[in-house]
Motif scaffolding. Structure first.
Motif, mmCIF file in Angstrom:
data_model
loop_
_atom_site.group_PDB
_atom_site.id
_atom_site.type_symbol
_atom_site.label_atom_id
_atom_site.label_comp_id
_atom_site.label_asym_id
_atom_site.label_seq_id
_atom_site.Cartn_x
_atom_site.Cartn_y
_atom_site.Cartn_z
ATOM 1 N N ASN A 114 10.380 6.815 -3.127
ATOM 2 C CA ASN A 114 9.331 5.811 -3.338
ATOM 3 C C ASN A 114 9.884 4.399 -3.479
ATOM 4 O OD1 ASN A 114 10.575 6.267 -5.760
ATOM 5 N ND2 ASN A 114 8.730 6.305 -6.993
ATOM 6 N N PRO A 115 10.620 3.931 -2.430
ATOM 7 C CA PRO A 115 11.088 2.536 -2.524
ATOM 8 C C PRO A 115 9.905 1.574 -2.604
ATOM 9 C CG PRO A 115 11.478 3.401 -0.300
ATOM 10 C CD PRO A 115 10.952 4.540 -1.128
ATOM 11 N N PHE A 116 10.115 0.435 -3.273
ATOM 12 C CA PHE A 116 9.076 -0.603 -3.283
ATOM 13 C C PHE A 116 8.955 -1.159 -1.865
ATOM 14 C CE2 PHE A 116 11.497 -1.609 -7.393
ATOM 15 C CZ PHE A 116 10.730 -0.732 -8.145
ATOM 16 N N PRO A 117 7.801 -1.697 -1.504
ATOM 17 C CA PRO A 117 7.646 -2.308 -0.178
ATOM 18 C C PRO A 117 8.320 -3.675 -0.127
ATOM 19 C CG PRO A 117 5.586 -2.443 -1.384
ATOM 20 C CD PRO A 117 6.552 -1.718 -2.277
ATOM 21 N N LYS A 118 9.601 -3.673 -0.368
ATOM 22 C CA LYS A 118 10.417 -4.894 -0.445
ATOM 23 C C LYS A 118 11.739 -4.614 0.254
ATOM 24 C CE LYS A 118 8.194 -7.155 -3.927
ATOM 25 N NZ LYS A 118 7.870 -8.499 -4.150
#
Ligand SMILES: Nc1ncnc2c1ncn2[C@@H]1O[C@H](COP(=O)(O)OP(=O)(O)O)[C@@H](O)[C@H]1O
Ligand SMILES: [Mg+2]
Length: 271
Positions: A114-118
């Motif tokens: 679940n990486p951040f959308p960054k």
């Protein structure tokens, strides 16, 4: 050093398992979701610099117990925890405990990456920034690089640090999440079925990484794969219907368990 020697040394270390100090102590831990009781007076201690695997059939309480170790259950409505859990000398359910700080000391990696959308860089630098672990650009660069190295991802991403984390493969995303956990210098890393969304090659990489991380961190991993538990852990705890059935050296657990239910589970008789 050849492989034989390495294996022999590892074995010797494992046989000394009983002398390894406890990093976390769980005493009479029970968890309720509203009226439903999900854990029954679990007494389970987590040894330092050890990989402890939590196994057992679906719904037996593995994730529930894992979440008690960094109070992730606090985020679930209706969830109530009783008993006592300590991290070193600290009672983690003490009302004076800062939960944000606790979750930096006891980090977590989830089932689905679940990486951040960054960017990759921002995924890793976010934690150090909110915890004030770095100030200058050079300090951030250093933490980002060393965390990605520890997560075995540096060589694959060093030329694309400012591209989105979500553009990586599943296995790379999971290692990015491990880098993100490592970036705040945790003492314990919790992993809830971290390989269940990964292919066999990505799984092997994450398992190898878990093996390496054990040198510097205490690791608790939930897995539905007994093969994985046998490969990565030194201690194994078996749950059934919300009870801790048995906790033992992993070798013993899979060759000569004390409890009939463990025997039945590893023989594939249920679950
Ligand atoms: N958020 C929740 N709300 C209500 N019940 C839950 C919740 N999470 C888990 N449970 C219940 O608690 C029990 C243990 O679940 P869980 O810890 O997820 O098991 P496992 O990880 O071993 O599959 C199950 O009966 C499950 O249905
Ligand atoms: Mg689970």
């Amino acid at each position: 050093m050849n492989m034989m020697n390495e294996a022999a040394i590892e074995k010797a270390v494992d046989q000394k398992m009983n002398t390894v100090p406890y990093k976390m102590i769980g005493k009479d831990v029970s968890v309720y979701y509203g009226e439903k009781r999900a854990l029954f007076d679990v007494n389970l201690n987590i040894r330092e610099n050890t990989v402890t695997a939590l196994i057992g059939p679906s719904g037996c309480g593995k994730s529930t117990f894992l979440r008690t170790l960094n109070r992730m259950n606090d985020t679930i409505d209706n969830c109530r925890v009783t008993g006592k859990i300590t991290l070193d000398a600290d009672d983690i359910y003490d009302p004076n405990i800062d939960v944000v700080e606790l979750r930096a000391r006891v980090g977590m990696v989830f089932q689905k990456p679940n990486p951040f959308p960054k960017s990759i860089y921002e995924n890793v630098s976010y934690g150090p920034r909110i915890h004030g672990l770095a100030r200058t650009r050079a300090e951030f660069d250093e933490i980002v690089a060393s965390s990605l190295q520890k997560a075995g991802l540096w060589n694959e991403v060093k030329d694309r640090l400012h591209e989105p984390g979500t553009g990586l493969s599943g296995g790379q995303q999971q290692r990015l999440c491990i880098a993100r956990a490592v970036a705040v210098s945790p003492e314990v890393i919790l992993m809830d079925e971290p390989c269940s969304a990964l292919d066999p090659i990505a799984t092997a990489k994450v398992e190898e990484l878990i093996h390496e991380l054990r040198t510097n961190y205490t690791i608790v991993i939930v897995t539905h794969s007994m093969q994985q538990a046998a490969r990565v852990s030194q201690r194994t705890a078996m749950f059934h219907l919300g009870n801790l059935v048995e906790e033992n050296d992993t070798d013993k657990m899979f060759t000569n368990p004390d409890d009939q239910r463990t025997q039945d589970y590893i023989m594939g008789r249920f679950g």
